[in-house]
Structure formats: C-alpha cells, structure tokens
Design a protein around this motif. Structure first.
Motif, PDB file in Angstrom:
ATOM      1  N   THR A  83      13.522  10.317  30.010  1.00 15.50           N
ATOM      2  CA  THR A  83      14.119   9.562  31.105  1.00 15.50           C
ATOM      3  C   THR A  83      15.033  10.502  31.873  1.00 15.50           C
ATOM      4  OG1 THR A  83      14.077   7.532  29.811  1.00 15.50           O
ATOM      5  CG2 THR A  83      15.593   7.590  31.666  1.00 15.50           C
ATOM      6  N   LEU A  84      14.953  10.456  33.198  1.00 13.29           N
ATOM      7  CA  LEU A  84      15.837  11.267  34.032  1.00 13.29           C
ATOM      8  C   LEU A  84      16.956  10.382  34.571  1.00 13.29           C
ATOM      9  CD1 LEU A  84      13.250  13.383  36.062  1.00 13.29           C
ATOM     10  CD2 LEU A  84      14.643  14.116  34.122  1.00 13.29           C
ATOM     11  N   VAL A  85      18.181  10.925  34.572  1.00  9.82           N
ATOM     12  CA  VAL A  85      19.337  10.211  35.104  1.00  9.82           C
ATOM     13  C   VAL A  85      20.126  11.152  36.005  1.00  9.82           C
ATOM     14  CG1 VAL A  85      19.519   8.672  33.089  1.00  9.82           C
ATOM     15  CG2 VAL A  85      20.840  10.803  33.150  1.00  9.82           C
ATOM     16  N   ALA A  86      20.960  10.576  36.861  1.00  5.81           N
ATOM     17  CA  ALA A  86      21.846  11.391  37.693  1.00  5.81           C
ATOM     18  C   ALA A  86      22.825  12.108  36.779  1.00  5.81           C
ATOM     19  CB  ALA A  86      22.581  10.509  38.691  1.00  5.81           C
ATOM     20  N   ALA A  87      22.987  13.400  36.992  1.00  8.88           N
ATOM     21  CA  ALA A  87      23.796  14.230  36.104  1.00  8.88           C
ATOM     22  C   ALA A  87      25.294  13.975  36.226  1.00  8.88           C
ATOM     23  CB  ALA A  87      23.500  15.706  36.365  1.00  8.88           C
ATOM     24  N   SER A  88      25.759  13.557  37.411  1.00 15.94           N
ATOM     25  CA  SER A  88      27.198  13.380  37.625  1.00 15.94           C
ATOM     26  C   SER A  88      27.440  12.407  38.765  1.00 15.94           C
ATOM     27  CB  SER A  88      27.856  14.724  37.942  1.00 15.94           C
ATOM     28  OG  SER A  88      27.316  15.254  39.137  1.00 15.94           O
ATOM     29  N   ASP A  89      28.710  12.077  38.987  1.00 11.54           N
ATOM     30  CA  ASP A  89      29.068  11.266  40.136  1.00 11.54           C
ATOM     31  C   ASP A  89      28.854  12.109  41.391  1.00 11.54           C
ATOM     32  OD1 ASP A  89      29.742   9.089  38.565  1.00 11.54           O
ATOM     33  OD2 ASP A  89      31.870   9.602  38.488  1.00 11.54           O
ATOM     34  N   THR A  90      28.773  11.450  42.543  1.00 12.36           N
ATOM     35  CA  THR A  90      28.447  12.140  43.785  1.00 12.36           C
ATOM     36  C   THR A  90      29.536  11.931  44.821  1.00 12.36           C
ATOM     37  OG1 THR A  90      26.102  11.746  43.338  1.00 12.36           O
ATOM     38  CG2 THR A  90      26.685  12.363  45.590  1.00 12.36           C
ATOM     39  N   SER A  91      30.003  13.011  45.415  1.00 11.63           N
ATOM     40  CA  SER A  91      30.973  12.940  46.506  1.00 11.63           C
ATOM     41  C   SER A  91      30.244  13.306  47.793  1.00 11.63           C
ATOM     42  CB  SER A  91      32.134  13.907  46.255  1.00 11.63           C
ATOM     43  OG  SER A  91      33.082  13.791  47.301  1.00 11.63           O
ATOM     44  N   LEU A  92      30.271  12.375  48.746  1.00 15.37           N
ATOM     45  CA  LEU A  92      29.571  12.563  50.016  1.00 15.37           C
ATOM     46  C   LEU A  92      30.591  12.786  51.130  1.00 15.37           C
ATOM     47  CD1 LEU A  92      27.120   9.569  49.551  1.00 15.37           C
ATOM     48  CD2 LEU A  92      26.580  11.991  49.243  1.00 15.37           C
ATOM     49  N   SER A  93      30.553  13.935  51.754  1.00  8.93           N
ATOM     50  CA  SER A  93      31.477  14.268  52.834  1.00  8.93           C
ATOM     51  C   SER A  93      31.026  13.602  54.130  1.00  8.93           C
ATOM     52  CB  SER A  93      31.524  15.781  53.016  1.00  8.93           C
ATOM     53  OG  SER A  93      32.342  16.114  54.108  1.00  8.93           O
ATOM     54  N   VAL A  94      31.944  12.849  54.747  1.00  8.97           N
ATOM     55  CA  VAL A  94      31.656  12.229  56.043  1.00  8.97           C
ATOM     56  C   VAL A  94      32.010  13.277  57.092  1.00  8.97           C
ATOM     57  CG1 VAL A  94      32.174  10.320  57.599  1.00  8.97           C
ATOM     58  CG2 VAL A  94      32.193   9.945  55.119  1.00  8.97           C
ATOM     59  N   ASN A  95      31.011  13.760  57.812  1.00  6.58           N
ATOM     60  CA  ASN A  95      31.216  14.823  58.795  1.00  6.58           C
ATOM     61  C   ASN A  95      30.254  14.608  59.966  1.00  6.58           C
ATOM     62  OD1 ASN A  95      28.642  16.132  58.130  1.00  6.58           O
ATOM     63  ND2 ASN A  95      29.637  16.757  56.219  1.00  6.58           N
ATOM     64  N   PRO A  96      30.267  15.484  60.970  1.00 11.51           N
ATOM     65  CA  PRO A  96      29.386  15.274  62.116  1.00 11.51           C
ATOM     66  C   PRO A  96      27.902  15.180  61.764  1.00 11.51           C
ATOM     67  CG  PRO A  96      31.040  16.912  62.662  1.00 11.51           C
ATOM     68  CD  PRO A  96      31.172  16.632  61.187  1.00 11.51           C
ATOM     69  N   THR A  97      27.478  15.858  60.699  1.00 13.46           N
ATOM     70  CA  THR A  97      26.069  15.834  60.312  1.00 13.46           C
ATOM     71  C   THR A  97      25.710  14.571  59.544  1.00 13.46           C
ATOM     72  OG1 THR A  97      26.079  18.234  60.192  1.00 13.46           O
ATOM     73  CG2 THR A  97      24.277  17.112  59.078  1.00 13.46           C
ATOM     74  N   THR A  98      26.569  14.131  58.643  1.00 13.56           N
ATOM     75  CA  THR A  98      26.250  13.010  57.743  1.00 13.56           C
ATOM     76  C   THR A  98      26.893  11.688  58.127  1.00 13.56           C
ATOM     77  OG1 THR A  98      28.159  13.438  56.311  1.00 13.56           O
ATOM     78  CG2 THR A  98      26.102  14.608  55.795  1.00 13.56           C
ATOM     79  N   GLY A  99      27.930  11.733  58.952  1.00 12.90           N
ATOM     80  CA  GLY A  99      28.751  10.556  59.221  1.00 12.90           C
ATOM     81  C   GLY A  99      28.013   9.300  59.631  1.00 12.90           C
ATOM     82  N   ALA A 100      27.178   9.396  60.639  1.00 13.17           N
ATOM     83  CA  ALA A 100      26.480   8.207  61.137  1.00 13.17           C
ATOM     84  C   ALA A 100      25.615   7.565  60.059  1.00 13.17           C
ATOM     85  CB  ALA A 100      25.642   8.554  62.363  1.00 13.17           C
TER      86      ALA A 100
END
Length: 190
Positions: A30-47
């Motif tokens: 079984t595959l699982v997410a290895a860790s928690d995820t921090s998502l940076s809100v910036n001009p590329t990802t924000g919208a």
C-alpha cells in the motif's frame, strides 16, 4: 547420478518459482503520503489553491497579527476569475480582492476603524502565506477523505479546517476534487 541431482535441482527451482519463492507474505504494498504537505500561495499557485478551498472558513482563535487582529478571526477565501476574501473579527468585517505574491488582501469594504490595517482602501501583504495539509499517511488510492487543512499567514496558523483531500496512486493531491500538487509516496506493508 549427477543427472538425477541436476534434475532434482531444476525441479526444486521450478517449484519455488511457481509459488512465489516461498519467502513469506506476498501481500500487495500500500502506498501512502510520506508526510504532511505545505502549499505556498504565490503568483503561480494562488488562483488554483484558493479555488480548491473556495468558501472554506479558516479560524484564527487568537487573531492573526499580519491582519492586525487580536481576537478570534475568520478568513474565508473565494476563488474564480477574480479571487476575493472576507475577514471577520467580532463586530468588524472586511471584504475585498485577493491577489498573489504570497497573499495580498486589497480591502474594498470594511467596518474596521480607519486606522486599522483592514480599513477600506488599505492593502495587507502577508508573506509567507501557505496552506498546510495533513496528508501524512493518506492512502494513495484516489478515495477522498476529510482531513485537516490550516491557513498560515506569517507566523499565525488557523485551526485546521475539515477539507476533502485525496491522493491518487501516482501521488496527485486533490483538495475538494482540484489537483493542487504531487506528493511523495512511501510503501506500507502488512
């Protein structure tokens, strides 16, 4: 005699190979997410990130210093062609346009006093601005489940809000059905 031993060895190898080598548990990994995820809100990802959490209220129980609030504060982000926000602290509220270069709150209407950071016509830029998603251990099967997501503004972190989160077998992370990034997966056996 040597031929008999060779034949016996060939039969033994064939027998072991046909039953998987006879070496223990062959349960699928079984595959699982290895860790928690921090998502940076910036001009590329924000919208995309704001669209993924549209309408979600994030509560800062002790206020959010970058916004100039000191009591319980709620921040609601709304995506779309022109992302917006709504902020409330006690009897005061502010709304406006949300821009990205981290999070930039451009206040268009407000009941905060004119001297406050969230008064009408003011702009508050908060850096860093992140969404922290509790993905550690999420099974990479594409099935969405409710998980905690916190909005982080500067050093202030909201209480984790319940958001529908999914991780697919390739590692794509979705928030409310919107693919937002790819996470690292690790195998879990047993």
């Amino acid at each position: 005699m040597k031929s008999i031993w060779k034949l016996a060895a060939v039969v033994a190898v064939a027998t072991l190979a046909s039953c998987g080598g006879g070496g223990g548990d062959d349960a699928p990994t079984t595959l699982v997410a290895a860790s928690d995820t921090s998502l940076s809100v910036n001009p590329t990802t924000g919208a995309a990130l704001v669209t993924a959490v549209t309408g979600q209220a994030f509560t800062f129980t002790g206020g959010a210093a970058p916004l100039g609030t000191t009591a319980a504060t709620t921040v609601t982000l709304n995506g779309g062609a022109a992302p917006t926000f709504a902020i409330a602290e006690g009897n005061n509220s502010a709304t406006g346009n949300l821009q990205f270069g981290s999070c930039i709150f451009v206040v268009t209407t407000s009941s905060f006093p004119a001297s406050h950071a969230l008064a009408t016509g003011k702009t508050v830029t908060v850096n860093p601005c992140n969404l922290n998603v509790a993905t550690a251990g999420a099974v990479a099967n594409g099935v969405a489940t409710s998980r905690s997501v916190a909005l982080v503004l500067g050093a202030a972190s909201s209480v984790g809000a319940s958001v529908t989160v999914g991780v697919n077998p390739g590692g794509a992370l979705t928030l409310n059905g919107n693919i937002v990034t790819t996470v690292t997966l690790k195998p879990v056996t047993g």
